[in-house]
Scaffold this active site. Structure first.
Site, PDB file in Angstrom:
ATOM      1  N   ARG A 232     -44.655  10.223  45.965  1.00 54.85           N
ATOM      2  CA  ARG A 232     -43.226  10.049  45.763  1.00 54.85           C
ATOM      3  C   ARG A 232     -42.627  11.417  45.448  1.00 54.85           C
ATOM      4  NH1 ARG A 232     -43.648   6.110  48.146  1.00 54.85           N
ATOM      5  NH2 ARG A 232     -43.137   3.964  47.611  1.00 54.85           N
ATOM      6  N   GLU A 261     -34.720  12.233  49.026  1.00 59.79           N
ATOM      7  CA  GLU A 261     -34.916  11.845  50.434  1.00 59.79           C
ATOM      8  C   GLU A 261     -33.989  10.713  50.888  1.00 59.79           C
ATOM      9  OE1 GLU A 261     -39.154  10.695  50.194  1.00 59.79           O
ATOM     10  OE2 GLU A 261     -38.541   8.689  50.763  1.00 59.79           O
ATOM     11  N   HIS A 293     -41.401  10.937  55.302  1.00 56.30           N
ATOM     12  CA  HIS A 293     -41.984   9.698  54.769  1.00 56.30           C
ATOM     13  C   HIS A 293     -42.641   8.867  55.881  1.00 56.30           C
ATOM     14  CE1 HIS A 293     -41.734   7.212  50.881  1.00 56.30           C
ATOM     15  NE2 HIS A 293     -42.731   6.758  51.601  1.00 56.30           N
TER      16      HIS A 293
END
Ligand code: NAI
Length: 327
Positions: A232, A261, A293
């Site tokens: 993360r 993000e 991601h």
């Protein structure tokens, strides 16, 4: 049951349409937050992903609109206010382990690409540039790899990178005996920072791990360390990492996740003026590799995410034990 799927991309819809023959899904491209939560009116459940903002305000609206279940189609749940869901009697389910291999293998892809610069070689050769200048890498064999968090993904990462002939040192709040038997050495966090040539983050984001990679941690590290984050974004203090890159303490940074993000990842912004100064600075370094991601994004993982989400919804509908409930 009627389910509103938020942050839908074409591939999410494709997989749900392929495997679902029971439930009524509606697909919304928009992400879920307090400004979009009213779209869930008349739905029994919402299905959300990593960058939906499921805070108390959003949950209060969902509850008012009749939603009883939040089905996360991911493993991490740092974006959901669990206490608020409890307060409004909304259950939360997730997909705890859809493919640890997908994420572990992507972490290794980042390591190999950053190290051997295959992304640069690809572009050079396409332009008729066959020079090797500045493409030199290092052997992964014999290096010390530090792993923070040895759960499903971290353990898979350890088992995979062991094959390169690395020494693995790890930190976790709970040791994994199987890994110890395989030769992984657990050390205090500061020791892992101090000894690792490559550091890979695989712990969840919570109050204890937020900004675990900060100025003080970076100060302990070896000069030229490679840091990989597929977990993360907020595990890394971005400003501190940028400073570490500028003063060349950090030799390589590979990130699949980024603190801010939500406003960037999964979207085509190639014709937009990106306003986020941190990501622009990160993008300017030759030794930083950013992916959007995508570590989870394999066919196997997408299938597993879809099937487990359908099972979770079915268990809720039939009032069965929710084995993937987040409490
Ligand atoms: P897991 O729950 O199996 O393992 C997490 C490990 O971290 C556990 O061993 C736990 O004891 C450890 N841990 C907890 N607090 C810690 C701390 N303070 N310091 C060190 N270790 C700590 O989770 P899993 O499936 O391995 O996933 C790890 C993370 O990967 C998820 O939380 C998620 O954020 C991220 N992820 C990223 C994906 C991507 O596409 N980039 C996809 C899937 C997960």
């Amino acid at each position: 049951m009627k389910i509103a799927v938020f942050s839908t991309k074409s591939y999410d819809q494709e997989y749900f349409e392929k495997y679902n023959n029971q439930y009524e899904f509606s697909f919304f491209e928009t992400s879920l937050d307090s400004s979009t939560a009213s779209l869930a009116k008349g739905f029994d459940a919402v299905c959300v992903f990593v960058n939906d903002t499921v805070d108390e305000e959003t949950i209060a609206i969902l509850s008012k609109k009749g939603v009883q279940l939040i089905a996360l189609r991911c493993a991490g749940y740092n974006n959901v206010n669990i206490e608020a869901a409890k307060k409004y009697n909304i259950k939360i389910v997730r997909v705890p382990a859809y493919s640890p291999e997908a994420v572990a293998e992507h972490a290794i892809a980042l390591i190999l690409t950053l190290n051997r610069k295959t992304h640069k070689a690809y572009n050079r050769v396409r332009e008729g540039n066959f020079s090797l200048k500045n493409l030199i890498g290092f052997n992964i064999h014999g290096k010390k790899v530090g792993v923070i968090g040895t759960g499903q993904i971290g353990a898979t990462f350890c088992k995979t990178i062991i094959g390169f002939g690395c020494e693995i040192i790890a930190f976790d709040i709970a040791e994994n005996k199987e890994l110890v038997d395989l030769g992984v050495t657990y050390l205090p966090l500061e020791e892992v920072f101090a000894q690792a040539d490559i550091l890979s983050l695989h712990c969840p984001l919570n109050q204890y791990t937020k900004h675990v990679i900060n100025k003080n941690a970076i100060a302990l590290m070896k000069k030229g360390v490679m840091i990989i984050n597929t977990s993360r974004g907020a595990l890394i203090n971005t400003a501190d990492a940028i400073e570490g890159l500028i003063n060349e303490k950090i030799g390589y940074l590979g990130i699949d996740v980024y603190e801010q993000e939500e406003d960037l990842f999964f979207e085509d912004l190639s014709e937009s003026i990106i306003q986020d100064e941190y990501i622009l600075r990160l993008m300017s370094f030759p030794n930083v590799l950013i992916t959007s991601h995508q570590a989870y994004f394999t066919k196997e993982a997408m299938r597993e995410i879809t099937l487990t989400t359908l099972e979770n919804i079915q268990a809720f509908e039939k009032n069965q034990i929710l084995k993937n409930e987040v409490k």
